[in-house]
Write a protein that holds these residues in place. Structure first.
Motif, PDB file in Angstrom:
ATOM      1  N   ASN A 294      -7.662 -14.320  -2.794  1.00  0.00           N
ATOM      2  CA  ASN A 294      -8.330 -13.137  -3.337  1.00  0.00           C
ATOM      3  C   ASN A 294      -8.455 -13.331  -4.845  1.00  0.00           C
ATOM      4  O   ASN A 294      -7.470 -13.256  -5.575  1.00  0.00           O
ATOM      5  CB  ASN A 294      -7.503 -11.887  -3.009  1.00  0.00           C
ATOM      6  CG  ASN A 294      -8.205 -10.602  -3.413  1.00  0.00           C
ATOM      7  OD1 ASN A 294      -8.830 -10.525  -4.473  1.00  0.00           O
ATOM      8  ND2 ASN A 294      -8.093  -9.585  -2.581  1.00  0.00           N
ATOM      9  N   ASP A 521      -1.152  -1.000  -4.101  1.00  0.00           N
ATOM     10  CA  ASP A 521      -0.613   0.177  -3.419  1.00  0.00           C
ATOM     11  C   ASP A 521       0.813  -0.114  -2.969  1.00  0.00           C
ATOM     12  O   ASP A 521       1.137  -1.237  -2.581  1.00  0.00           O
ATOM     13  CB  ASP A 521      -1.456   0.528  -2.191  1.00  0.00           C
ATOM     14  CG  ASP A 521      -2.911   0.777  -2.554  1.00  0.00           C
ATOM     15  OD1 ASP A 521      -3.142   1.384  -3.613  1.00  0.00           O
ATOM     16  OD2 ASP A 521      -3.790   0.360  -1.789  1.00  0.00           O
ATOM     17  N   GLY A 540      -2.558  -7.462   2.826  1.00  0.00           N
ATOM     18  CA  GLY A 540      -3.123  -6.290   3.479  1.00  0.00           C
ATOM     19  C   GLY A 540      -4.553  -6.029   3.080  1.00  0.00           C
ATOM     20  O   GLY A 540      -5.289  -6.932   2.668  1.00  0.00           O
ATOM     21  N   HIS A 541      -4.979  -4.768   3.209  1.00  0.00           N
ATOM     22  CA  HIS A 541      -6.360  -4.382   2.932  1.00  0.00           C
ATOM     23  C   HIS A 541      -6.732  -4.695   1.489  1.00  0.00           C
ATOM     24  O   HIS A 541      -6.097  -4.228   0.545  1.00  0.00           O
ATOM     25  CB  HIS A 541      -6.535  -2.891   3.214  1.00  0.00           C
ATOM     26  CG  HIS A 541      -7.931  -2.397   2.989  1.00  0.00           C
ATOM     27  ND1 HIS A 541      -9.020  -2.892   3.688  1.00  0.00           N
ATOM     28  CD2 HIS A 541      -8.428  -1.465   2.134  1.00  0.00           C
ATOM     29  CE1 HIS A 541     -10.111  -2.281   3.272  1.00  0.00           C
ATOM     30  NE2 HIS A 541      -9.786  -1.418   2.342  1.00  0.00           N
ATOM     31  N   LYS A 542      -7.773  -5.522   1.317  1.00  0.00           N
ATOM     32  CA  LYS A 542      -8.267  -5.946   0.002  1.00  0.00           C
ATOM     33  C   LYS A 542      -7.207  -6.690  -0.801  1.00  0.00           C
ATOM     34  O   LYS A 542      -7.353  -6.869  -2.013  1.00  0.00           O
ATOM     35  CB  LYS A 542      -8.782  -4.748  -0.809  1.00  0.00           C
ATOM     36  CG  LYS A 542      -9.980  -4.052  -0.179  1.00  0.00           C
ATOM     37  CD  LYS A 542     -10.483  -2.922  -1.061  1.00  0.00           C
ATOM     38  CE  LYS A 542     -11.694  -2.238  -0.426  1.00  0.00           C
ATOM     39  NZ  LYS A 542     -12.201  -1.119  -1.265  1.00  0.00           N
ATOM     40  N   GLN A 544      -4.254  -5.711  -1.648  1.00  0.00           N
ATOM     41  CA  GLN A 544      -3.684  -4.835  -2.668  1.00  0.00           C
ATOM     42  C   GLN A 544      -2.435  -4.069  -2.208  1.00  0.00           C
ATOM     43  O   GLN A 544      -1.986  -3.185  -2.907  1.00  0.00           O
ATOM     44  CB  GLN A 544      -4.749  -3.836  -3.138  1.00  0.00           C
ATOM     45  CG  GLN A 544      -5.907  -4.493  -3.865  1.00  0.00           C
ATOM     46  CD  GLN A 544      -6.956  -3.499  -4.308  1.00  0.00           C
ATOM     47  OE1 GLN A 544      -7.332  -2.589  -3.586  1.00  0.00           O
ATOM     48  NE2 GLN A 544      -7.456  -3.676  -5.524  1.00  0.00           N
ATOM     49  N   ARG A 545      -1.869  -4.427  -1.070  1.00  0.00           N
ATOM     50  CA  ARG A 545      -0.658  -3.764  -0.603  1.00  0.00           C
ATOM     51  C   ARG A 545       0.561  -4.602  -1.010  1.00  0.00           C
ATOM     52  O   ARG A 545       0.617  -5.802  -0.746  1.00  0.00           O
ATOM     53  CB  ARG A 545      -0.709  -3.590   0.915  1.00  0.00           C
ATOM     54  CG  ARG A 545       0.558  -3.026   1.564  1.00  0.00           C
ATOM     55  CD  ARG A 545       0.920  -1.658   1.025  1.00  0.00           C
ATOM     56  NE  ARG A 545      -0.105  -0.664   1.230  1.00  0.00           N
ATOM     57  CZ  ARG A 545      -0.167   0.111   2.307  1.00  0.00           C
ATOM     58  NH1 ARG A 545       0.728  -0.001   3.267  1.00  0.00           N
ATOM     59  NH2 ARG A 545      -1.124   1.008   2.406  1.00  0.00           N
TER      60      ARG A 545
END
Length: 807
Positions: A294, A521, A540-542, A544-545
């Protein structure tokens, strides 16, 4: 006879006459075993190094070839992988893994005594393999014109590689044994794993022989292992994956006992260069665990992804190694055919920090290397920022002594940096190094799922997992330390910051902001009261977890990692207050650690930078003239695309990245937001081109063209597709083709209009329209617009912008 034997003579001739050769041979052809051994036996080369991407395959090939020579490993056949080395002065063929080969090239750029390099299973296109090949090609060109390079696989993207390297392809036709393909439709794609036990049982009831089941990872292997407890007693289930110990791996590879069959549950470690005796059934889930980088968060996360068609062919080939076989593929044939032909090279989808650091040690920029694919500029910029934070390179991107040590560690650069920093501080902080070793073992073994790193580390310290224990033992031995009786985790935040400085995070609202600027997050119930945390794992999602982190004291980081902090004077324009704010800030990447009002007068440079930051935030559509400039920008971008020798890049994204170059000179006298918005953007953009280039742009990409009627009509351009000329039909009588734009490189779409300006026809072939569908248009228009000229032969008629009575 093995397939590769039929092309052996031609291949040898090619190897002795050309610097680089490609060999494409099917699974089971003998390219990884028979071929290198025969080259040794026929004494074509003094010493061969063969790269095998996977440790399991490297180890098994080396032992097999040594047994063929009736010798112990380490004589004519050698092996060099992480923590294992069997080589001697008698070694003629050495099997190595990727990181090992790169270190060998870096330590001895002349490859003394080696006259042939073989890159096996190159279709995997790992970052390390691409790096090693680039170095080998440079050695060959500059130092060793006698060095031979052989690149081989069953499923190479041969055309692309042959074109890039300007080399010859040799193909071995045919497969040793035929393979029947069967496609198994799924009731629910999202629950594919739950359908696997029934599919496996069906396959072993329909077919004879042992079965190899390809799965994404250990989680799926564990699940299926539990679900297959009720198989008949003559069928044994084995597991095979990279992190297993050698004993378990060998048990999975060994032939089934007499009178028994086996089911081997494996990851893609068994996809290439590995023969499991007795296998004639392959069940392919069509999935793999792949590293996905990412670019925004700077995190590489393992995700479950579809394999390519070439990987599917590799997997199916395991069924036909020793006898005719069958492959069961999850999903339909149509779904299979929609997959990518080849896997995406890691260099285009991974963190390239290692590549940049290796190139820096090599003494060159990656632009100077022969890379089959080039990483994006954004990926390079992100990687350089991380390397600077890790103290691996300086601001000029030159490798530091610290960076050299990090590369020698044979582990992830981040973990190497943490270990080295902890070791450097051992005199004043002796507790750091043992704690760092335990943390490395935890992160390398990937056995913890607890978000609190301190808790996870204490848990694994007392309840040691085999993989954790193995990694811990290796690192303790390397540093000459003994296991700790008690583990103090107070300094864990400092250690995580040493490894992941770009993932230092500050509380922002209900989440955190990272030092690299991204947001993150939190997991419910963790870190809600901590202002700063050091994050080890994100995903995780994007991406960002936060998966695992630990609180950190910012003062401790300032003491031990001062290079991460910079103090700077900042000037910003506050849009709400409509005024400038000047501050002195202490920054850790994108994080504001401390801020103080700057009482000094704002100078021109600070104010200009504030305006540039504001424009970068909003984009060029901040300016009132932006809509009037869009056609100009498109024309300039097309000019750069089709005539790069004469025009520079000029996209919105490029302009936004380079505001300080073209916009800053016009901001000196701007004092209010209203003045900024009214800036003469069209004139400024035009002035980016000198007079000659402006004239050339008008000639190549005119804003208007003169049509046969004498009228001057505007052209509308787009970045992808033809330019559009909207003109009344009567005004282009006599034209047989559209006007030529950009020396014919940009087609023109004629939007032919009625006398009232309504669309009648879209065409890029005027001559065809006049001879064809014009007749239908003519009939309708004569009735609707009788005062206008509608000739029978418009191709030879005189154009007009008047009614018939005034012609």
């Amino acid at each position: 006879m093995l397939p590769v034997q039929t092309i052996y003579a031609d291949l040898v001739d090619q190897l002795h006459s050309q610097p680089v050769t490609l060999l494409q041979a099917p699974p089971g052809a003998g390219k990884s075993t028979w071929l290198p051994l025969q080259l040794v036996r026929d004494k074509h080369f003094k010493r061969i190094i063969m790269l095998e991407p996977r440790r399991l395959a490297a180890r098994n090939i080396a032992h097999f070839l040594a047994s063929c020579q009736q010798e112990p490993l380490g004589q004519s056949i050698g092996l060099r992988i992480r923590n294992e080395q069997y080589v001697s002065a008698q070694t003629q063929l050495e099997i190595v893994t990727e990181g090992v080969l790169t270190r060998m090239l870096q330590q001895d750029p002349e490859l003394s005594g080696v006259d042939c390099l073989i890159f096996d299973e190159f279709h995997e296109r790992s970052l390390a393999a691409d790096t090693a090949l680039a170095f080998a090609l440079e050695i060959q060109a500059a130092l060793r014109d006698d060095l031979t390079i052989l690149i081989m696989s069953a499923t190479l993207d041969a055309d692309h590689i042959a074109e890039q390297l300007n080399c010859q392809l040799i193909q071995s036709e045919g497969r040793s044994y035929p393979i029947v393909e069967r496609y198994v439709a799924l009731k629910d794609e999202s629950n594919w794993l739950f359908e696997m036990p029934a599919i496996i049982k069906q396959a072993i009831s329909e077919e004879s022989g042992s079965c190899l089941v390809f799965l994404p990872g250990q989680r799926e292997i564990t699940y299926l292992n539990q679900q297959l407890m009720d198989l008949p007693p003559d069928i044994e289930v084995f597991t095979l994956f990279g992190d297993q110990n050698k004993r378990e791996q060998q048990a999975a590879i060994a032939p089934a006992p007499s009178g028994k069959r086996k089911v081997v549950l494996t990851t893609n470690v068994a996809e290439t260069s590995l023969t499991i005796e007795g296998i004639r059934i392959v069940i392919d889930s069509g999935r793999k665990r792949a590293a996905q980088f990412n670019i925004k968060t700077g995190v590489t996360e393992l995700v479950t992804a579809q394999i390519s068609r070439s990987s599917a062919v590799q997997r199916a080939g395991r069924a036909g190694r020793l006898e005719p076989g069958v492959v069961y593929r999850l999903g339909s044939l149509a779904q299979f055919e929609r997959r990518d032909a080849h896997d995406k090279p890691e260099i285009l989808s991974s963190d390239i920090s290692q590549l940049l650091l290796e190139a820096s040690l090599w003494g060159c920029d990656i632009a100077e290397l022969t890379l089959l694919d080039s990483p994006s500029l954004i990926a390079q910029q992100q990687a350089w920022q991380v390397l600077i934070m890790l103290e691996a390179v300086d601001e000029q991107h030159k490798i530091t002594p610290f960076g050299r040590q990090m590369l020698s560690f044979g582990t992830d650069l981040r973990l190497a940096h943490m270990l080295l920093k902890a070791q450097a501080l051992q005199a004043e902080e002796p507790q750091l190094l043992p704690l760092a070793i335990y943390l490395v073992a935890l992160l390398e073994s990937r056995v913890s799922k607890h978000p609190d790193l301190a808790f996870a580390l204490q848990n694994k310290h007392y309840l040691t997992h085999p993989q954790f224990k193995l990694s811990l033992k290796m690192w303790l031995k390397r540093f000459g330390l003994k296991p700790s009786e008690s583990l103090q985790t107070e300094d864990l935040g400092l250690l995580v910051a040493m490894a992941f400085p770009d993932r230092m995070a500050k509380r922002r609202g209900q989440g955190y902001q990272l030092a690299n600027g991204a947001g993150a997050d939190v997991i419910e119930g963790h870190w809600h009261k901590d202002e700063y945390v050091a994050i080890a794992e994100l995903g995780g999602h994007k991406g960002q977890r936060i998966f695992s982190a630990v609180p950190v004291a910012i003062g401790q980081l300032q003491t031990y990692l001062p290079h991460l902090f910079q103090r700077c004077d900042v000037c910003e324009f506050d849009e709400k207050a409509q005024r400038f704010i000047a501050e002195s800030r202490l920054m850790l990447g994108a994080l504001v650690i401390e801020r103080k009002d700057n009482k000094t007068n704002l100078d021109e440079s600070l104010r200009t930078q504030a305006w540039l930051n504001l424009v970068a935030k909003h984009g060029l559509n901040l300016f009132a003239e932006y809509s009037n400039c869009q056609q100009l920008l498109i024309r300039m971008e097309l000019a750069a695309k089709y005539f790069p020798d004469s025009f520079s890049q000029c996209s919105d994204a490029y302009l936004t990245r380079h505001l300080s170059v073209w916009l800053a000179p016009y901001l000196a006298n701007i004092s209010t937001f209203a003045q900024l918005k009214k800036i003469a953007l069209f004139e400024i953009l035009s002035n980016m081109l000198d007079w000659e280039s402006q004239h050339q742009l008008k000639q190549l990409f005119p804003t208007k063209v003169k049509v046969p009627s004498g009228s001057t009509i505007g052209l509308e351009y787009q970045l992808d597709g033809p330019a559009t000329l909207s003109v009344r039909m009567q005004e282009v009588y006599g034209w047989m083709q559209s006007p030529e734009i950009a020396k014919g490189k940009v087609p023109v779409l004629m939007a032919l209009l009625s006398p009232a300006g309504r669309p009648l026809q879209l065409t890029q072939n005027l001559a065809g329209f006049w001879q064809g569908s014009y007749k239908e248009v003519q009939k309708e228009m004569k009735g609707r617009y009788p005062k206008h000229f509608w000739p029978d032969d418009p191709a030879t008629s005189v154009a007009t912008n008047r009614v018939k009575s005034r012609m």
